[in-house]
Write an enzyme that holds these catalytic residues in place. Structure first.
Site, PDB file in Angstrom:
ATOM      1  N   HIS A 100     -58.684  17.679  34.997  1.00 36.08           N
ATOM      2  CA  HIS A 100     -57.113  17.396  34.941  1.00 36.08           C
ATOM      3  C   HIS A 100     -56.642  18.666  34.692  1.00 36.08           C
ATOM      4  CE1 HIS A 100     -53.565  15.197  34.675  1.00 36.08           C
ATOM      5  NE2 HIS A 100     -53.347  15.931  33.298  1.00 36.08           N
TER       6      HIS A 100
ATOM      7  N   PHE B  16     -43.170  33.376  31.685  1.00 38.04           N
ATOM      8  CA  PHE B  16     -44.136  32.326  31.679  1.00 38.04           C
ATOM      9  C   PHE B  16     -44.803  32.306  30.202  1.00 38.04           C
ATOM     10  CE2 PHE B  16     -48.579  30.994  32.311  1.00 38.04           C
ATOM     11  CZ  PHE B  16     -48.160  29.891  33.079  1.00 38.04           C
TER      12      PHE B  16
END
Length: 156
Positions: free
Chosen positions: A89, A114
């Site tokens: 995941h 970011f």
């Protein structure tokens, strides 16, 4: 040769959004604190700062797109924490969030920083959210401030 670079100082009229993933909020709350601290220290007007919470890192690109599309902001600082677990995941979420944020920034040609942590464990995340390794939220806002200045300089 001419050197062109941004300054680490806001004019006080910049409209900034911080988009924050709520997932792993123990980490992202600290990133948020760091980003706000940087914003204030470098001349930001808190009345022009908006915080936008999203459920998780996967949703960051969509909300970033909506914010940039609105043309209400001069720049956006994106914060989140993706911590590796025992399944793939982590790889999917971190790759898609990163690509989505980068693609959205380029789509609108707007300053975006970011500040999404991608760590192997909670200890690494804690280190990057204000302990031994500094605060990546502060650094992400610092990057955004410099990028805003540089874009303004290049615009003429």
């Amino acid at each position: 040769m001419q050197l062109i670079e941004g300054k680490l100082q806001l004019q006080g009229n910049e409209r900034i959004a911080i988009v924050i993933s709520r997932f792993n909020h123990i980490i992202t709350d600290r990133l948020q604190e760091g980003a706000i601290d940087c914003f204030k220290r470098h001349g930001g007007n808190e009345k022009l700062l908006n915080l936008v919470l999203v459920p998780g890192a996967y949703e960051l690109p969509l909300i970033l797109d909506k914010l940039l599309e609105s043309k209400k902001y001069d720049g956006v600082c994106v914060l989140g924490a993706i911590i590796r677990g025992g399944t793939p995941h982590f790889d999917y979420v971190s790759a898609e969030a990163t690509k989505g944020i980068a693609n959205t920034m380029l789509k609108y040609s707007m300053p975006v920083s970011f500040g999404v942590l991608t760590t192997d464990n909670i200890e690494q995340a804690i280190e990057r959210a204000g302990s031994k390794a500094g605060n990546r939220g502060f650094e992400a806002m610092s990057t955004l401030i410099e990028l805003l200045s540089l874009c303004q300089t290049l615009k003429g």
